[in-house]
Design a protein around this motif. Structure first.
Motif, short mmCIF file in Angstrom:
data_model
loop_
_atom_site.label_atom_id
_atom_site.label_comp_id
_atom_site.label_asym_id
_atom_site.label_seq_id
_atom_site.Cartn_x
_atom_site.Cartn_y
_atom_site.Cartn_z
N ARG A 189 0.83 -1.21 0.00
CA ARG A 189 0.00 0.00 0.00
C ARG A 189 0.86 1.25 0.00
O ARG A 189 0.57 2.23 -0.73
CB ARG A 189 -0.91 -0.02 1.23
CG ARG A 189 -1.90 1.13 1.30
CD ARG A 189 -2.84 0.94 2.48
NE ARG A 189 -2.11 1.06 3.73
CZ ARG A 189 -1.92 2.22 4.39
NH1 ARG A 189 -2.37 3.36 3.87
NH2 ARG A 189 -1.27 2.25 5.55
N ASN A 225 2.55 1.66 -3.58
CA ASN A 225 1.61 2.07 -4.63
C ASN A 225 1.13 3.50 -4.41
O ASN A 225 1.00 4.28 -5.37
CB ASN A 225 0.42 1.12 -4.65
CG ASN A 225 0.81 -0.28 -5.10
OD1 ASN A 225 1.75 -0.44 -5.89
ND2 ASN A 225 0.11 -1.29 -4.63
N ASP A 247 3.99 5.88 -5.46
CA ASP A 247 4.13 5.97 -6.92
C ASP A 247 3.03 6.84 -7.52
O ASP A 247 3.28 7.65 -8.41
CB ASP A 247 4.10 4.58 -7.54
CG ASP A 247 5.32 3.75 -7.14
OD1 ASP A 247 6.33 4.35 -6.72
OD2 ASP A 247 5.25 2.49 -7.24
#
Length: 243
Positions: free
Chosen positions: A174, A177, A180
């Protein structure tokens, strides 16, 4: 031995009883007895299964019960008629003077004077019984139970460690991601129900990398004069030696 035979002959001898036709009160009684029993059937003790490890332990079983019984007599008769016989005895024998005297026997044997109602006492019986039965089951092999419990505790620890590992993998995935997406400028709307997924993710500068920035150089009047005086001195060429 002779005394035993004599006693047996005494009891086995005929008995002469005086027969009288005098009516006597008759009492009738009846009753019933109902036996109830509650059976406690042994059952398997409580067992817990943890990842294939099954352990049994002591258990307490409490069973409440309620039962009722009803008894009655059929045909139901509240009263019955009891015959009252004539016991009058005035004649049957004579005294020495020839007068009739009672002889101890009724003058009219079997004669019914009247019938007397007698209460039978019949009634319907109803009872309600309640109670609680308790059963305690204790395993006898205590060493096996202790070993099984230790194995079960280890299985619980292994499952907790596996759960913590999966939780760590989930949180790192988590974080990665969300970071990013934040670098790409993509984020959930603050009012979106999914915005809390990346609410605790903070994007910071990587170690050893300076972000783009500017600096201002402060100046003062004294610094400017010193700088102007030093410029001609530095720019004046050295003169050649005169002849």
């Amino acid at each position: 031995m002779k005394r035993v035979l004599a006693a047996l002959l005494l009891f086995a001898g005929p008995v002469n009883a005086q027969v009288s036709s005098t009516a006597a009160p008759v009492a009738n009684s009846s009753g019933s007895v109902t036996n109830q029993a509650v059976q406690v059937v042994p059952s398997k003790t409580f067992s817990s299964v943890i990842n294939g490890v099954s352990c049994q332990g002591a258990s307490l079983t409490i069973n409440p019960f309620l039962s009722s019984t009803t008894g009655w007599s059929d045909p139901y008769e509240r009263y019955y008629n009891e015959p009252v016989y004539d016991t009058l005895d005035l004649a049957g024998a004579f005294d020495p003077e020839g007068n009739p005297v009672p002889d101890g026997r009724p003058d009219n044997p079997g004669s019914v004077l009247f019938h007397k109602p007698v209460r039978t006492g019949q009634k319907t019986n109803f009872s309600v019984n309640g109670g609680i039965t308790a059963q305690i089951s204790i395993p006898l092999d205590r060493s096996h139970i202790r070993t099984c419990r230790r194995a079960a505790e280890k299985q619980v620890e292994l499952m907790e460690a596996a759960l913590a590992d999966k939780r760590l993998n989930y949180e790192i995935a988590r974080l990665r991601n969300c970071a990013d997406l934040m670098k790409e400028g993509v984020m959930f709307h603050p009012k979106s129900p999914y915005s809390k997924i990346c609410a605790d993710v903070v994007l910071v500068n990587p170690p050893g990398v300076l972000p783009p920035h500017t600096h201002s150089i402060p100046t003062s009047s004294k610094t400017a004069e010193t700088s102007d005086a030093a410029k001609p001195t530095q720019q004046q060429p050295s003169s050649p030696a005169s002849p």
